[in-house]
Design an enzyme around this catalytic site. Structure first.
Site, PDB file in Angstrom:
ATOM      1  N   GLU A 126       0.799  -1.239   0.000  1.00  0.00           N
ATOM      2  CA  GLU A 126       0.000   0.000   0.000  1.00  0.00           C
ATOM      3  C   GLU A 126       0.828   1.285   0.000  1.00  0.00           C
ATOM      4  O   GLU A 126       0.563   2.206   0.768  1.00  0.00           O
ATOM      5  CB  GLU A 126      -0.948   0.001   1.206  1.00  0.00           C
ATOM      6  CG  GLU A 126      -1.870  -1.205   1.209  1.00  0.00           C
ATOM      7  CD  GLU A 126      -2.817  -1.243   2.410  1.00  0.00           C
ATOM      8  OE1 GLU A 126      -2.778  -0.333   3.231  1.00  0.00           O
ATOM      9  OE2 GLU A 126      -3.600  -2.213   2.493  1.00  0.00           O
ATOM     10  N   ASN A 174       2.124  -5.122  -3.125  1.00  0.00           N
ATOM     11  CA  ASN A 174       0.715  -5.406  -2.846  1.00  0.00           C
ATOM     12  C   ASN A 174      -0.052  -4.109  -2.581  1.00  0.00           C
ATOM     13  O   ASN A 174       0.441  -3.235  -1.860  1.00  0.00           O
ATOM     14  CB  ASN A 174       0.662  -6.297  -1.586  1.00  0.00           C
ATOM     15  CG  ASN A 174      -0.668  -6.947  -1.343  1.00  0.00           C
ATOM     16  OD1 ASN A 174      -1.226  -7.591  -2.235  1.00  0.00           O
ATOM     17  ND2 ASN A 174      -1.190  -6.807  -0.131  1.00  0.00           N
ATOM     18  N   ASP A 196     -12.474  -9.689  -1.168  1.00  0.00           N
ATOM     19  CA  ASP A 196     -13.804  -9.827  -0.566  1.00  0.00           C
ATOM     20  C   ASP A 196     -14.738  -8.933  -1.364  1.00  0.00           C
ATOM     21  O   ASP A 196     -14.317  -7.938  -1.953  1.00  0.00           O
ATOM     22  CB  ASP A 196     -13.853  -9.508   0.944  1.00  0.00           C
ATOM     23  CG  ASP A 196     -13.045  -8.293   1.367  1.00  0.00           C
ATOM     24  OD1 ASP A 196     -13.078  -7.283   0.648  1.00  0.00           O
ATOM     25  OD2 ASP A 196     -12.412  -8.347   2.425  1.00  0.00           O
TER      26      ASP A 196
HETATM   27  O1  9MR Z   1      -7.990  -7.769   8.493  1.00  0.00           O
HETATM   28  C1  9MR Z   1      -7.080  -6.901   9.111  1.00  0.00           C
HETATM   29  C2  9MR Z   1      -7.732  -6.273  10.331  1.00  0.00           C
HETATM   30  O2  9MR Z   1      -7.932  -7.260  11.323  1.00  0.00           O
HETATM   31  C3  9MR Z   1      -6.855  -5.176  10.885  1.00  0.00           C
HETATM   32  O3  9MR Z   1      -7.559  -4.508  11.920  1.00  0.00           O
HETATM   33  C4  9MR Z   1      -6.502  -4.197   9.791  1.00  0.00           C
HETATM   34  C5  9MR Z   1      -5.619  -3.107  10.341  1.00  0.00           C
HETATM   35  O4  9MR Z   1      -4.881  -2.448   9.368  1.00  0.00           O
HETATM   36  O5  9MR Z   1      -5.838  -4.890   8.742  1.00  0.00           O
HETATM   37  C6  9MR Z   1      -6.680  -5.816   8.128  1.00  0.00           C
HETATM   38  O6  9MR Z   1      -6.009  -6.389   7.023  1.00  0.00           O
HETATM   39  C7  9MR Z   1      -5.647  -5.474   5.990  1.00  0.00           C
HETATM   40  C8  9MR Z   1      -4.412  -5.997   5.318  1.00  0.00           C
HETATM   41  O7  9MR Z   1      -3.395  -6.230   6.256  1.00  0.00           O
HETATM   42  C9  9MR Z   1      -3.919  -5.040   4.240  1.00  0.00           C
HETATM   43  N1  9MR Z   1      -4.957  -4.717   3.324  1.00  0.00           N
HETATM   44  C10 9MR Z   1      -6.233  -4.313   3.859  1.00  0.00           C
HETATM   45  C11 9MR Z   1      -6.707  -5.356   4.871  1.00  0.00           C
HETATM   46  C12 9MR Z   1      -8.086  -5.013   5.360  1.00  0.00           C
HETATM   47  O8  9MR Z   1      -8.062  -3.791   6.049  1.00  0.00           O
END
Ligand code: 9MR
Length: 504
Positions: A157, A208, A284
């Site tokens: 990101e 990513n 998703d």
């Molecule tokens: O699913 C993850 C969630 O439990 C966390 O709170 C969140 C915090 O940044 O991250 C989520 O996973 C993310 C992933 O690491 C990167 N891309 C977006 C995902 C969804 O937010």
């Protein structure tokens, strides 16, 4: 199993006349069908799994349906290095063990990300210190998991949301900044790939990001990423894959959804020409909060899921189809005002989306699906003929690899961190490879030796052209180019070399 009481004659008859759905049902899992096609379907191990808070049928479903796995949060910076140089790999080790025991591909998520970094990192502002912190984190983490993580999200990101022509920079009210970019600059990405590759040369290395399914046109995030991948390949930066997170919304009105799967197809095709894979890493398809989750919505969601699976199976350089969760009951989507985005419902029962994925897999016979882990997709006629960069790249690859090894990309900015090969060794390497010329900068003059006339192009670190001269003999003045670090490309006939220069 269901048919044990039947005579074998009845089973045979049922198979022959095509009642295969229930006969073959015991074998028909996403995982089984994907494996027959040389592909991976994956999901996360939810954080609740690590704390023991999930029912048995969660794990049973996870193992039955998926052959790739990634930690939801447990291998992020804040989890693995909560205080400086104190590492905790316990949960990562659990995932790796689980993957091994269940014959799954293991993804590592994520090494260099602006989010989920501990405060001790954010308190640093000094470039050299931060380069040292990132390098140490990568070396220790990748070193610990060496040979056990098949693929790393090396950088996550990093593109600016508001201005997808550039990297994510200083925080504003509407978006977070990046401790890495703000204090190091774009070299943090280049260096992260080089460092990861050095520690585990066999791992696949991905960039990513989200919103990459919105098209590759001018001003798009994917278009910017594509340019960077080209630049990385030209520089010999060891990137092997791009991960499209693909968190999308299942409403017919959401503009970002329209054409998303086909956008990924176009993106995959461009990456294929560069010899790079495209993976779906966090899929998703949430239904907007407040909208009914009725039969029509679930059918439409299934239709959308299928479009992604169709594209995935049809593009030769796509390897993994990873869904960001198993059951709607444990999903991050609520925070995004979306609901019910996964393929198993709250009770871990299959939703129409699951059936759509199965239908797509069955509609693509195994012999029609390319296995990018076994065969070289760049050799496919459709890809090899389509692109000259790929060809130039394959010629230059050995050289570029050596350059990356001998002369890491941080050479000009982090001398205290990376020992630098003497400038001459790069020159020797290049002239041996190309037999034509060498490049040296003295002050603002670029000197080219050994060739009558060459094209000189200078690019900034984001790959934007800042200078070009078609016919340079001996030397050229770069007085018009502002101070900074640049990539220079010198082309003569069919040979070309790319080199980093510093103008001071
Ligand atoms: O699913 C993850 C969630 O439990 C966390 O709170 C969140 C915090 O940044 O991250 C989520 O996973 C993310 C992933 O690491 C990167 N891309 C977006 C995902 C969804 O937010």
């Amino acid at each position: 199993m269901k048919f044990t009481r039947l005579t074998s004659g009845v089973v045979l008859a049922a198979t022959v006349i095509g009642l295969g759905a229930s006969v073959a049902g015991a074998q028909e899992t996403l995982r089984g069908l994907a494996e027959e096609r040389g592909r991976y379907v994956g999901s996360i191990l939810n954080s609740q799994w690590f704390s023991g808070g999930l029912p048995g049928n969660y794990e049973e479903t996870q193992k039955r349906e998926f052959n790739a796995v990634v930690c939801e949060n447990e291998m992020k910076f804040d989890a693995t290095e909560p205080s400086q140089n104190n590492f905790n790999f316990n949960n990562g080790d659990r995932m790796v063990k689980y993957a091994k025991q269940n014959g799954m591909r293991a993804r590592g998520h994520a090494l260099a990300w602006h989010s989920q970094v501990p405060n001790w990192v954010n308190s640093h502002k000094n470039k050299q210190e931060l380069l040292g912190i990132l390098k140490n984190h990568i070396e220790k983490t990748v070193g610990h998991f060496k040979g056990q993580i098949d693929e790393w999200d090396v950088v996550n990101e990093a593109v600016n949301d508001n201005d997808p022509h550039d990297w994510r920079a200083t925080a504003t009210n509407s978006r977070p900044g990046s401790v890495w970019f703000d204090n190091i600059g774009a070299e943090f990405l280049d260096s992260a790939f080089v460092w990861t590759h050095r520690v585990d040369p066999d791992a696949e290395l991905c960039y990513n990001d989200y919103n990459l399914e919105q098209g590759i046109g001018e001003g798009s995030k994917a278009g910017f990423v594509l340019k960077q991948v080209k630049r990385w390949k030209e520089m010999g930066i060891p990137i092997t894959c791009v991960g499209s997170q693909t968190h999308v919304e299942d409403t017919t009105t959401a503009p970002e959804f329209n054409g998303a799967a086909e956008n990924l197809r176009a993106f995959a095709k461009e990456l294929a020409k560069l010899g790079v894979k495209l993976n779906i890493t966090e899929l998703d398809i949430g239904i907007k909060s407040g909208m009914p989750v009725d039969a029509a919505a679930l059918a439409r969601q299934g239709h959308f899921y299928r479009q992604f699976m169709d594209v995935f199976l049809e593009e030769p350089n796509m390897g993994e189809f990873v869904i960001w969760g198993v059951s709607d009951k444990w999903s991050w989507l609520g925070g995004l005002n979306r609901q019910a985005g996964l393929i198993f419902n709250d009770n871990l029962q299959k939703k129409p989306a699951y059936d759509s994925l199965i239908a797509s897999l069955k509609a693509h016979a195994p012999e029609t699906v390319f296995n990018p882990y076994k065969d070289d997709f760049t050799k496919l006629d459709s890809i090899a003929k389509a692109d000259s960069i790929a060809k130039a790249d394959s010629v230059a690859k050995a050289v570029a690899d050596s350059i990356a090894k001998a002369n890491p990309v941080v050479e000009d900015t982090s001398k205290q961190i990376e020992p630098i090969a003497p400038a001459d060794s790069t020159e020797v390497l290049l002239s041996r490879a190309y037999g034509v010329f060498g490049v040296k900068v003295s002050g603002r003059t670029l000197n080219i030796s050994g060739d009558a006339s060459a094209k000189v192009q200078v690019f900034d670190m984001q790959g934007r052209p800042v200078f070009s001269d078609k016919a340079v003999k001996g030397s050229v003045s770069l007085a018009t180019v502002p101070n900074g670090i640049y990539m220079v490309r010198v082309t003569s006939g069919t040979s070309s070399l790319v080199r980093r220069i510093a103008l001071k």
